[in-house]
Enzyme design. Structure first.
Site, PDB file in Angstrom:
ATOM      1  N   LYS A 191       0.782  -1.209  -0.083  1.00  0.00           N
ATOM      2  CA  LYS A 191      -0.053  -0.113  -0.020  1.00  0.00           C
ATOM      3  C   LYS A 191       0.940   1.397  -0.088  1.00  0.00           C
ATOM      4  CE  LYS A 191       0.632   1.297   4.504  1.00  0.00           C
ATOM      5  NZ  LYS A 191       0.833   2.664   4.874  1.00  0.00           N
ATOM      6  N   THR A 248      -3.969   5.438   3.257  1.00  0.00           N
ATOM      7  CA  THR A 248      -2.719   5.863   2.784  1.00  0.00           C
ATOM      8  C   THR A 248      -2.696   6.654   1.397  1.00  0.00           C
ATOM      9  OG1 THR A 248      -1.559   3.984   3.711  1.00  0.00           O
ATOM     10  CG2 THR A 248      -0.427   4.903   1.858  1.00  0.00           C
TER      11      THR A 248
END
Length: 333
Positions: A191, A248
Site C-alpha cells: 500500500k 494511505t
C-alpha cells in the site's frame, strides 16, 4: 501487568506506545538519542515527532535496550524497515525467552525480498509463534489524538494474537485478530507503493477516476502477490488490505502520498527527500516489492511504474502513459 518495550521514537512507535499505556500496559520507549528520551521522560511529549500531543505519564523512555527489554512480554519494533536487521542483531542477545516480537513496520527488505516477520525470525532466532505484526489504517497522528481506529494484530499462533489484542485494546483503538501474517504484511508493504502512485496522480492534477483506478488495480496487484505467497485473499478485503490502502492513498497525513505528490508536481527525488522529515517506506520498498513479485512470477505494473519514477528517473507523465498503453488483458477487475 503486561510489560512492553517499544523500539523507535518516531510518530507511529510513539503513538503505539500511547495505545499500550492507555490499555493498561507498563511501557518503556527506546530511542537512539538521549536528549529525546529525556524530553519524553520529563515533559511527556515527543517534541520531534508528535509535538503538542501529551503522552501518558506512565511511559518511560531510555536509550538502553537492556533496560527496555527487561521482563518484556512484548517487544514492539517500530524502526525503519531497512534498518531492522542491523538493529535487531544488536538487541537479540537481550531478548528474554518469553518475549513476543511485534512488528509495526510496513516494508520488504532490500536484497533478500523478505517480509519483516521473516527478518525478525531469522535474526532473533525465534519461531513464528513468537512473531506478531500490527497492520491496518495506522495514521499515527490521528491515533495519537485518540480518534477511533481499528487495526489487525496477526500471528500464526492465535492465542498470541489474542494476548496482543488484549494488550492494545482501548476505547479508541480496536484491534482484530488474524493468523494470516503473510497477507497482513503484504497489504502494509504494497500500500505504501500504491500510495506513492496515487500521490503522483494528485501532484499531476489528475482526478478521482485516475486515483480510484490506481487504488483498485493496486489492490488487485497486492492480492495477486499475496495468493502467490500463500496469503488468504479475504485479508486484502479487510483492514490490513483495503482499509490501509484507502487511508494511505487519501490522507495528507500519509508520508508516502505526500512524497508522491511532490514528485508529481515536478520536484526531483533529492528535493522530495529533503522536504520529507520522516521515512516514506515505499520509496525504498518499491524496489524490494518488485523484486519479490518477479521472484514469485507476479505481474505488478503499477509497482514497476513507481520504481521507474523513483529510482530510474522516468518523468511521472511518461510513466503514466506507459502504464495506460499496456496491452489489455482478459482478467477479473
Amino acid at each position: 501487568m503486561t510489560r512492553c518495550a517499544v523500539f523507535g521514537t518516531g510518530s507511529w512507535g510513539t503513538a503505539f506506545a500511547m495505545v499500550l499505556a492507555d490499555a493498561g500496559c507498563e511501557v518503556t520507549l527506546w530511542g537512539r538519542r538521549q536528549e529525546l528520551a529525556d524530553a519524553i521522560g520529563t515533559t511527556h511529549v515527543n517534541p520531534d515527532y508528535l509535538p503538542g500531543v501529551p503522552l501518558p505519564e506512565s511511559i518511560r523512555a531510555t536509550v538502553d535496550p537492556a533496560v527496555a527489554l527487561a521482563g518484556a512480554d512484548f517487544a514492539v519494533l517500530a524502526v525503519p524497515s531497512q534498518t531492522l536487521r542491523e538493529n535487531l542483531a544488536a538487541w537479540a542477545p537481550l531478548i528474554e525467552p518469553q518475549t513476543v516480537l511485534v512488528s509495526l513496520m510496513k516494508g520488504i527488505e532490500l536484497g533478500t525480498a523478505k517480509r519483516m516477520s521473516e527478518v525478525i525470525a531469522e535474526v532473533a532466532k525465534v519461531g513464528a509463534e513468537r512473531v506478531a505484526v500490527v497492520s491496518g489504517p495506522n495514521l499515527a497522528r490521528e491515533i495519537a489524538n485518540r480518534q477511533p481506529a481499528a487495526s489487525v494484530v496477526a500471528c500464526t499462533d492465535e492465542a498470541v494474537a489474542k494476548r496482543l489484542q488484549a494488550a492494545c485494546h482501548t476505547p479508541y483503538f480496536r484491534p482484530y485478530t488474524n493468523t494470516d501474517v503473510i497477507g497482513c504484511e503484504l497489504g502494509g508493504a504494497v500500500k505504501n507503493v500504491i500510495g506513492l502512485a496515487v500521490g503522483m496522480a494528485d501532484g499531476m492534477g489528475l482526478g478521482d477516476n485516475t486515483k480510484a483506478t490506481l487504488i483498485t488495480r493496486g489492490l488487485a496487484e497486492t492480492t495477486r502477490l499475496g495468493l502467490a505467497l500463500g496469503a488468504d485473499p479475504y485479508t486484502f478485503a479487510g483492514l490490513a488490505g483495503m482499509g490501509d490502502l484507502v487511508a494511505t492513498c487519501s490522507s495528507p497525513l500519509s508520508r508516502n502520498h505526500t512524497f508522491g505528490t511532490n514528485l508529481g508536481r515536478g520536484m526531483s527525488l533529492a528535493e522530495t527527500i529533503a522536504a520529507t522529515r520522516q521515512t516514506a517506506e515505499g520509496v525504498k520498498s518499491c524496489e524490494s516489492v518488485l523484486d519479490l513479485a518477479r521472484r514469485s512470477g507476479v505481474d505488478m505494473p503499477i509497482v514497476e511504474a513507481v520504481v521507474d519514477v523513483v529510482h530510474n528517473g522516468r518523468p511521472t507523465q511518461e510513466a503514466l502513459q506507459v502504464l495506460m498503453s499496456r496491452s489489455a488483458k482478459a482478467e477479473r477487475h
